[in-house]
Design an enzyme around this catalytic site. Sequence first.
Site, short mmCIF file in Angstrom:
data_model
loop_
_atom_site.label_atom_id
_atom_site.label_comp_id
_atom_site.label_asym_id
_atom_site.label_seq_id
_atom_site.Cartn_x
_atom_site.Cartn_y
_atom_site.Cartn_z
N TYR A 11 -27.17 -109.45 58.67
CA TYR A 11 -28.07 -110.49 58.32
C TYR A 11 -28.85 -109.63 57.41
O TYR A 11 -29.61 -109.83 56.32
CB TYR A 11 -28.90 -111.58 59.37
CG TYR A 11 -30.11 -112.29 58.73
CD1 TYR A 11 -30.00 -112.77 57.37
CD2 TYR A 11 -31.56 -112.05 59.78
CE1 TYR A 11 -30.74 -113.59 57.06
CE2 TYR A 11 -32.27 -112.90 59.24
CZ TYR A 11 -32.20 -113.85 57.96
OH TYR A 11 -33.34 -114.39 57.85
N TYR A 143 -33.02 -106.21 76.19
CA TYR A 143 -32.69 -106.29 74.98
C TYR A 143 -34.34 -104.88 74.45
O TYR A 143 -34.81 -104.13 73.83
CB TYR A 143 -33.32 -107.67 74.95
CG TYR A 143 -33.72 -106.86 72.65
CD1 TYR A 143 -32.56 -106.11 71.80
CD2 TYR A 143 -34.41 -107.67 71.86
CE1 TYR A 143 -32.73 -106.25 70.74
CE2 TYR A 143 -34.73 -107.93 70.97
CZ TYR A 143 -33.78 -106.84 69.68
OH TYR A 143 -33.94 -107.13 68.90
#
Length: 333
Positions: A11, A143
């Site tokens: 993206y 993360y």
Amino acid sequence: MRVLVVGGAGYIGSHTARLLASQGHEPVIFDNLRTGHASVSRLLGLPFIHEDLASGPERLAQVLSDQKIDAVMHFAAFALVEESVHHPAKYYSNNLVATFNLLEAMRQSGVNRFIFSSTCATYGDPIATPMDENHPQSPVNPYGRSKLMVERMLKDYSSAYGLRFASLRYFNAAGSSPDGLLGEQHDPETHLIPLCLLALLGRRNKITIFGTDYDTPDGTCIRDYIHVDDLAEAHILALEKITERSEPLILNLGSEHGYSVREVITSVERVTGQKAPIVEGARRPGDPPSLVASAGLARAVLKWRPRYRVLDEIVATAYIWFKKGGRYDDSLS
Ligand SMILES: NC(=O)c1ccc[n+]([C@@H]2O[C@H](COP(=O)([O-])OP(=O)(O)OC[C@H]3O[C@@H](n4cnc5c(N)ncnc54)[C@H](O)[C@@H]3O)[C@@H](O)[C@H]2O)c1
């Protein structure tokens, strides 16, 4: 400049590769297509190396020298917070070890300019809002920790080996190319604006609001949305800046405006002229009530001026992409 855009089929990387090319640079897309799209390089007419960072420093050094690369922009990572809690090994392997491979390859081949996709998830729960770059970094999931570890590694590589780098801490990337050529297609999709548009276009049943009892004006979580082309612009400015001077750049990239989940849904309804199918659900563990950037440093240091100032304008670009189908046709590539 010849720039290796690692994760350039995804993206944010694809939008940045396009902008690089439009400004006269020579982007080369490097991607394993794990979450990216084969058709991106075809649509952009850009060279594509279909390979994985796991192939190791020697092979990656070969790519850097074969392609005569001057600088690397590194977008490749896994980025699903909840998945990272259940599968931390996957995150430390792809976000940390793979980045180490890339940095080692750069060291071996003498490429010393690096732009890194970091995240506001490196801050963890906010103790102040808006958050500036001096906010303590105490990530609350693997993360965020994997990204913070890379930030630390970059500082060490910079002091010891002279690496020039920028760590760009994005808040919520949103929107699409206004001509609808590129857009956001994640699987699973977890981002609010695409989820709303998919629901309004009949491709999902409903939109769930996770938590309506937060200490915010309307009880729902507040986030900062920044247009993907504004992010792309900041990457190019950061590359120019680290070329001109050697000090590391550590910068937040956000719009400095917070929108609640309900405000985002209302914006999507306004832009599309349709009513969204909403369901109210319980809070998700680990969602801070409010994450809003202070991005004054990026504006001052890079002379960065985000062009999309209003959420409706960002949503309108995403709507163009989703009206066109919201999917890449990878069968042609
Ligand atoms: N989307 C956001 O709102 C957001 C916010 C903060 C930070 N970020 C960070 O920005 C970066 C880009 O995010 P995105 O939304 O464009 O993600 P994305 O999944 O669309 O793009 C990542 C790309 O990297 C590729 N990739 C992953 N691992 C690879 C590997 N080992 N070798 C080669 N290619 C690999 C994928 O195939 C994909 O094309 C990520 O690092 C993410 O953590 C994103």
